[in-house]
Design an enzyme around this catalytic site. Sequence first.
Site, PDB file in Angstrom:
ATOM      1  N   ASP A  31       6.651   1.725   0.334  1.00  0.00           N
ATOM      2  CA  ASP A  31       6.533   2.115   1.745  1.00  0.00           C
ATOM      3  C   ASP A  31       7.547   3.220   2.006  1.00  0.00           C
ATOM      4  OD1 ASP A  31       4.522   0.278   2.452  1.00  0.00           O
ATOM      5  OD2 ASP A  31       5.991  -1.300   2.820  1.00  0.00           O
TER       6      ASP A  31
ATOM      7  N   ASP B 230      -1.623   1.682   4.204  1.00  0.00           N
ATOM      8  CA  ASP B 230      -1.543   0.823   5.391  1.00  0.00           C
ATOM      9  C   ASP B 230      -2.174   1.513   6.599  1.00  0.00           C
ATOM     10  OD1 ASP B 230      -0.058  -0.975   3.836  1.00  0.00           O
ATOM     11  OD2 ASP B 230       1.851  -0.167   4.528  1.00  0.00           O
TER      12      ASP B 230
END
Length: 166
Positions: free
Chosen positions: A119, A137
């Site tokens: 991330d 995401d």
Amino acid sequence: MRRVLYALGTLLVFVLDQASKAGIRSRLASNDSLTVVSGLFHLTLVTNRGALFGLFRDLPDPFRAGLFTVVPALAIALILYFQIQTSLADTVAHWGLALILGGALGNLSDRLRLGHVIDFLDFFLGTHHWPAFNLADSAICVGVGLLALDLVRGRRHGPIDPPTEA
């Protein structure tokens, strides 16, 4: 031909997700941050061993690894099934499924190769901080939004027949 277009959309999401993660990993060390917009947005390399926003990251390894490999694999199989079952005329649903599939494949690829998800998109405002996320995401969220829009619009069930007079 439309199915090929949706497959190319899925592939594009997957490639952009993996390329962006590789680019971030080549430029930042774990937990390093690069300011993009001061006080709002940074690129911060973090690893996510859990699910959405780090849920279940503290599960013992055999369970965590199995859960985060089997569940996404089943979800991918379901998405493929829904794509086959959905009318080609239902463009919004197909794009939603393509985005979700591309994102799911991107995050599953990280888990299988690295044991965690990369991330790096880090948004915050003052003390309010959104958990870091990635392009996969984002694609999943947009895809879910498209499916919700499609359901609200009622297009998946076709037009409602007017009542017949007796």
